[in-house]
Design a protein around this motif. Structure first.
Motif, short mmCIF file in Angstrom:
data_model
loop_
_atom_site.label_atom_id
_atom_site.label_comp_id
_atom_site.label_asym_id
_atom_site.label_seq_id
_atom_site.Cartn_x
_atom_site.Cartn_y
_atom_site.Cartn_z
N ASP A 79 63.13 66.77 48.95
CA ASP A 79 63.06 65.56 49.41
C ASP A 79 61.42 65.12 48.02
N ASP A 80 61.02 65.97 48.00
CA ASP A 80 59.98 65.86 47.63
C ASP A 80 59.34 66.80 46.90
N GLY A 83 55.90 67.18 45.67
CA GLY A 83 54.73 66.95 45.99
C GLY A 83 52.90 67.25 46.36
N ARG A 86 51.96 66.38 42.69
CA ARG A 86 50.83 65.50 43.06
C ARG A 86 49.24 65.30 44.04
N GLN A 245 64.57 62.56 40.29
CA GLN A 245 63.55 63.89 40.29
C GLN A 245 64.13 64.96 39.07
N PRO A 292 60.01 69.42 53.54
CA PRO A 292 59.67 69.27 51.53
C PRO A 292 59.23 70.59 51.26
#
Length: 645
Positions: A79-80, A83, A86, A245, A292
């Motif tokens: 889902d991420d 992440g 980032r 994505q 995630p």
């Protein structure tokens, strides 16, 4: 020099190793064989289930793989997937902002505005930061580490251990990778066109670029398998991402591998692998759930799931040319442990065990039962019967004498399984002495030394065994026991009563003569009709050829007659037509008038069958045996045969 140590054979050793119970394996194989699966099908069922309590089969291994796969799917989601990238980019920017805050100049303020204006997309941030001149050495170092790791992750989905081989992927290293991919594509193009490459070409490739392939493939096929499996895993990873994505990942790849020639060669490689390995699950998304995962974790998780799927496919054996040799032992050990590898090795040895036991042979790719295998099935079936007989009647074993029960005739012969123990002691001891040579002290007797005294032979008995092969036999669970009984009776007569003769007739809509090998090969017949009239007629014609013999018919059935012949056609009706019953009685009475006795073995207690059999027994003066259990069938028929002899 090598040396070997030998010990005396005591009957317990197995050339196949102490960990494989040959008797239990042969027994399990035989049961499926008699159920009608054929040699190939029986072996496949044995491979599927293994031997409970001894080693697991492919079904067990596949179930363990599925459970492991389900557990892996619950460990994380995509889902991420960006992440962690980032977070690391924020850390880089925080380090840079801290340095800029300590500087009081216009350049520092301009850089702060540049950092604030960076886009939300991690891929675009990386692209712009690659052209940014960092004021902080720590931020620059942290950003370069991130770039190297991401490049490694992107390339290792195709070429494992890139970072191990190079110590991190730098701009200079990309050229070496590009040269390797170009050479690889040239070989794959030759493979697609059918013009090569030669083994020498492959060896030259590995000598030049072997650092990228720690698996050390021996030929192009092995290299192709490794590359295609990883490329398929990456395609599944992409398919598991959302459209946004996927777009982000493609932008990230462009930013990291900012080399049009390399991107072109990588795209070319991907297309070739899809063409050369079309059976892999390309673009099949995975259903991941859990916390995630980052990009690196996601790529690793997808490769592991693909590995589990590949192991499951190899164990499923449902593709042309499938073999257990296709299962990767190292992968299986890493996923399920060494015990799974040991089970796999035992499964690989099963066919060789059955061949060495003399049951089967493979000819032109087809697994077939051997004549010796049929005899072994009969011997095993007979041994089961004897176990049941001796359990409640000690000593009944010794009624089976191929030499007869009459007066001794002065000759001897070697003892065989099932013979009475009427030993000729002088000849037996003589055999042991000859076998062992000069000894001091005791002489040890072995079964092969036993010699029995022969007696006068009995008169010949001719038997026709009528086996019901209609649909109801397997549906009610009778078919396996009936075939096992027939094999046991055939084995008993051929080994212990060679002067006797046995014919086996199977009947459903029609009746036909069957050989012992047919019992292992044929199954019940999926047709309607229990044509006893034809079976009785065929039995009479077979017994008419046995002049001077005592003749009998053994009928094994689970239902009354429902079919008869009208010319060469079959008339069928349920409930039975009176004409069918009458014609069947007429054939049975013809047998009785010819001096043929009849014994009927009922496998069910249906009122229609009971009434038919009772009337049949009155008409022909035969005997009726009602069985409480199918397990009694072999015991009852063999015991009755030996008693009458």
């Amino acid at each position: 020099m090598s040396s070997n140590r030998y010990s005396r054979w005591d009957g317990s050793q197995s050339p196949l190793g102490p960990d494989l119970p040959l008797d239990d394996i042969v027994s399990a194989f035989s049961d499926d064989l008699l159920q009608g699966y054929g040699a190939e099908g029986a072996l496949q069922r044995l491979l599927e289930r293994g031997l409970p309590g001894e080693f697991g089969g492919m079904r067990n291994l596949r179930q363990r793989l599925r459970e492991l796969r389900e557990a892996r799917e619950r460990q994380g989601s995509l889902d991420d997937v960006f992440g962690d990238i980032r977070e690391r980019l924020e850390r880089v920017k925080d380090i840079e902002r801290t340095e800029l805050a300590m500087r009081d100049d216009d350049d520092a303020r301009f850089k702060e505005l540049t950092l604030d204006a960076l886009p939300e997309s991690p891929a675009r941030q990386i692209q712009e930061l690659q052209n940014y001149e960092f004021a902080s050495e720590g931020a620059a170092r942290e950003f370069q580490m991130l770039l190297d790791e991401l490049r490694s992750q992107m390339l290792e989905q195709q070429f494992r251990s890139i970072s191990d081989a190079m110590g991190g992927v730098t701009e200079e290293d990309l050229q070496r990778i590009k040269d390797m991919v170009a050479d690889l594509n040239q070989m794959l193009d030759q493979r697609r066109e059918g013009t090569g490459p030669s083994q020498d070409t492959f060896d030259d490739f590995m000598q030049k670029h072997g650092e990228f392939f720690p698996e050390n493939p021996r030929n192009l096929d092995e290299l192709l398998e490794v590359l295609a499996r990883r490329a398929a895993a990456f395609s599944r990873f992409m398919a598991s991402l959302s459209p946004d994505q996927q777009r982000e990942l493609m932008e990230l790849s462009d930013a990291l591998l900012d080399d049009l020639d390399l991107q072109f060669e990588m795209d070319r490689l991907g297309r070739s692998l899809r063409v050369l390995a079309p059976d892999l699950p390309w673009d099949a998304p995975a259903d991941l759930d859990g916390p995630p995962m980052g990009l690196g974790e996601g790529l690793a998780a997808m490769e592991e799931l693909s590995e589990l799927d590949e192991l499951d496919r190899a164990l499923g054996q449902d593709y042309p040319g499938a073999s257990l040799d296709d299962v990767d032992r190292e992968q299986l050990a890493s996923q399920l442990g060494e015990d799974a590898v040991r089970d796999l090795e035992k499964l690989r040895r099963l066919e060789r065990m059955l061949q060495e036991a003399g049951l089967v042979t493979r000819s032109e790719g087809k697994l077939e039962l051997t004549p010796r295998g049929v005899r072994k099935l009969g011997e095993r079936a007979l041994a089961r019967v004897f176990e049941q007989i001796t359990a409640d009647q000690p000593g009944s074993h010794d009624v089976a004498r191929s030499g007869g029960d009459g007066d001794l005739i002065g000759s001897t012969r070697p003892w065989r399984f099932g013979d009475s123990f009427r030993l000729d002691l002088r000849k037996t001891v003589h055999n042991a002495v000859v076998r062992e040579g000069p000894t001091e002290g005791r002489v040890q007797l072995h079964p092969q030394d036993f010699e029995i005294a022969e007696a006068e032979r009995r008169t010949e008995v001719a038997t026709v065994l009528l086996l019901d092969m209609s649909r109801s036999m397997p549906l009610r669970g009778h078919w396996l026991h009936a075939k096992r009984m027939a094999l046991a009776l055939h084995s008993l007569i051929s080994m212990q009563y060679p002067e006797d003769h046995l014919s086996i007739v199977g009947f459903s809509d029609y009746a036909r003569v069957m050989e012992p090998t047919d019992l292992a090969a044929v199954d019940w017949e999926p047709v309607y009709g229990t044509n006893m009239e034809h079976a009785f007629n065929l039995a009479g014609r077979l017994l008419a050829k046995r002049r001077g013999a005592t003749k009998q018919v053994l009928l094994v059935t689970d239902g009354e007659p429902t079919a008869h012949l009208v010319g060469e056609e079959v008339f069928f009706q349920w409930p039975p037509a009176w004409e069918t019953i009458e014609r069947t009685y007429r054939e049975a009475m013809r047998l009785a008038r010819s001096g043929i006795t009849m014994n009927v073995f009922m496998l069910e207690q249906d009122p229609g069958l009971v009434n038919f059999v009772d009337e049949l027994a009155k008409l022909v003066g035969g005997r009726v045996f009602s069985l409480a259990s199918d397990e009694q069938l072999g015991e009852m028929i063999v015991r009755d045969y030996m008693r009458r002899r």
